[in-house]
Design a protein around this motif. Structure first.
Motif, PDB file in Angstrom:
ATOM      1  N   UNK A  37       0.847  -1.189   0.000  1.00  0.00           N
ATOM      2  CA  UNK A  37       0.000   0.000   0.000  1.00  0.00           C
ATOM      3  C   UNK A  37       0.884   1.240   0.000  1.00  0.00           C
ATOM      4  N   UNK A  38       0.251   2.406  -0.145  1.00  0.00           N
ATOM      5  CA  UNK A  38       0.993   3.661  -0.220  1.00  0.00           C
ATOM      6  C   UNK A  38       1.790   3.916   1.053  1.00  0.00           C
ATOM      7  N   UNK A  39       1.196   3.624   2.198  1.00  0.00           N
ATOM      8  CA  UNK A  39       1.870   3.887   3.468  1.00  0.00           C
ATOM      9  C   UNK A  39       3.195   3.122   3.543  1.00  0.00           C
ATOM     10  N   UNK A  40       3.207   1.875   3.087  1.00  0.00           N
ATOM     11  CA  UNK A  40       4.446   1.088   3.104  1.00  0.00           C
ATOM     12  C   UNK A  40       5.495   1.700   2.187  1.00  0.00           C
ATOM     13  N   UNK A  46       5.780   1.134   8.414  1.00  0.00           N
ATOM     14  CA  UNK A  46       4.386   0.964   8.014  1.00  0.00           C
ATOM     15  C   UNK A  46       3.816  -0.404   8.381  1.00  0.00           C
ATOM     16  N   UNK A  47       4.587  -1.242   9.030  1.00  0.00           N
ATOM     17  CA  UNK A  47       4.063  -2.536   9.424  1.00  0.00           C
ATOM     18  C   UNK A  47       4.441  -3.642   8.458  1.00  0.00           C
ATOM     19  N   UNK A  48       3.754  -4.772   8.584  1.00  0.00           N
ATOM     20  CA  UNK A  48       4.125  -5.957   7.797  1.00  0.00           C
ATOM     21  C   UNK A  48       3.625  -5.894   6.353  1.00  0.00           C
ATOM     22  N   UNK A  49       4.103  -4.900   5.643  1.00  0.00           N
ATOM     23  CA  UNK A  49       3.780  -4.724   4.228  1.00  0.00           C
ATOM     24  C   UNK A  49       5.069  -4.403   3.503  1.00  0.00           C
ATOM     25  N   UNK A  50       5.039  -4.511   2.199  1.00  0.00           N
ATOM     26  CA  UNK A  50       6.229  -4.217   1.422  1.00  0.00           C
ATOM     27  C   UNK A  50       5.921  -3.128   0.409  1.00  0.00           C
ATOM     28  N   UNK A  51       6.924  -2.773  -0.357  1.00  0.00           N
ATOM     29  CA  UNK A  51       6.788  -1.734  -1.376  1.00  0.00           C
ATOM     30  C   UNK A  51       7.595  -2.149  -2.596  1.00  0.00           C
ATOM     31  N   UNK A  53       9.921  -0.531  -3.905  1.00  0.00           N
ATOM     32  CA  UNK A  53      11.322  -0.195  -3.638  1.00  0.00           C
ATOM     33  C   UNK A  53      11.994  -1.242  -2.757  1.00  0.00           C
ATOM     34  N   UNK A  54      11.268  -1.795  -1.796  1.00  0.00           N
ATOM     35  CA  UNK A  54      11.838  -2.844  -0.959  1.00  0.00           C
ATOM     36  C   UNK A  54      12.107  -4.103  -1.780  1.00  0.00           C
ATOM     37  N   UNK A  55      11.201  -4.411  -2.696  1.00  0.00           N
ATOM     38  CA  UNK A  55      11.404  -5.566  -3.563  1.00  0.00           C
ATOM     39  C   UNK A  55      12.595  -5.342  -4.494  1.00  0.00           C
ATOM     40  N   UNK A  56      12.756  -4.109  -4.995  1.00  0.00           N
ATOM     41  CA  UNK A  56      13.937  -3.782  -5.810  1.00  0.00           C
ATOM     42  C   UNK A  56      15.204  -3.910  -4.969  1.00  0.00           C
ATOM     43  N   UNK A  57      15.165  -3.434  -3.730  1.00  0.00           N
ATOM     44  CA  UNK A  57      16.334  -3.538  -2.848  1.00  0.00           C
ATOM     45  C   UNK A  57      16.720  -4.994  -2.632  1.00  0.00           C
ATOM     46  N   UNK A  58      15.742  -5.842  -2.393  1.00  0.00           N
ATOM     47  CA  UNK A  58      16.020  -7.262  -2.197  1.00  0.00           C
ATOM     48  C   UNK A  58      16.648  -7.873  -3.444  1.00  0.00           C
ATOM     49  N   UNK A  59      16.053  -7.574  -4.597  1.00  0.00           N
ATOM     50  CA  UNK A  59      16.579  -8.107  -5.851  1.00  0.00           C
ATOM     51  C   UNK A  59      17.995  -7.609  -6.113  1.00  0.00           C
ATOM     52  N   UNK A  60      18.236  -6.328  -5.843  1.00  0.00           N
ATOM     53  CA  UNK A  60      19.551  -5.752  -6.135  1.00  0.00           C
ATOM     54  C   UNK A  60      20.612  -6.320  -5.198  1.00  0.00           C
ATOM     55  N   UNK A  61      20.313  -6.434  -3.909  1.00  0.00           N
ATOM     56  CA  UNK A  61      21.280  -6.991  -2.963  1.00  0.00           C
ATOM     57  C   UNK A  61      21.640  -8.424  -3.334  1.00  0.00           C
ATOM     58  N   UNK A  62      20.630  -9.202  -3.721  1.00  0.00           N
ATOM     59  CA  UNK A  62      20.858 -10.599  -4.088  1.00  0.00           C
ATOM     60  C   UNK A  62      21.665 -10.715  -5.368  1.00  0.00           C
ATOM     61  N   UNK A  63      21.277  -9.957  -6.372  1.00  0.00           N
ATOM     62  CA  UNK A  63      21.969  -9.998  -7.660  1.00  0.00           C
ATOM     63  C   UNK A  63      23.427  -9.558  -7.515  1.00  0.00           C
TER      64      UNK A  63
END
Length: 143
Positions: A37-40, A46-51, A53-63
């Motif tokens: 959601x927007x808040x995340x 924002x709680x147990x939600x993602x965004x 940008x967080x998914x991009x961060x995960x992908x970039x760190x892993x790659x």
């Protein structure tokens, strides 16, 4: 020639940007759903939600970790451990304004200068780094 691998994810979004919410699912692995959601996206804690940008961060760190581990192995200095991170900065109204990659590495018999060179090469050659500037095609239609 290697066979292409297509990774898929999907999101269902309900409502407008600010009061709506959605759920994203990683289709290939079956992981998820993950609430979004927007808040995340625009507020810390924002709680147990993602965004996105967080998914991009995960992908970039892993790659980046994968690319660096390969570069180190090709240098005959395979890593014992790589602890990588990515911080994606998002500013409402501007978008993604930067990404900071970090790595703390355990590698034997490697100078700091050679490590810095290999890390920089991994940053430049990591497919996610490269994907952030590719052409994107769109197929859009009304249901």
């Amino acid at each position: 020639m290697p066979k292409p691998v297509v990774s898929k994810a999907s999101t269902v979004w309900n409502g407008d940007l600010f009061s709506g919410s959605g759920s994203t699912r990683l289709s290939g692995s079956g992981l998820g759903p993950f609430d979004v959601d927007w808040k995340a996206r625009a507020e810390e804690g924002a709680g147990p939600r993602t965004s996105p940008e967080e998914l991009i961060a995960s992908a970039h760190a892993t790659c980046f970790a994968m690319a660096l581990s390969n570069g180190l192995a090709q240098n005959d200095t395979p890593p014992t451990r790589l602890d990588t991170g990515a911080e994606v900065t998002f500013v409402a109204g501007e978008g993604i304004t930067g990404i900071v990659l970090t790595v703390r590495a355990e590698v034997e018999n490697l100078s700091a200068e050679d490590f810095a060179r290999l890390a920089d090469e991994a940053k430049a050659n990591c497919p996610v780094s490269q994907a952030l500037s590719v052409d994107i095609t769109l197929d859009a239609s009304l249901a």
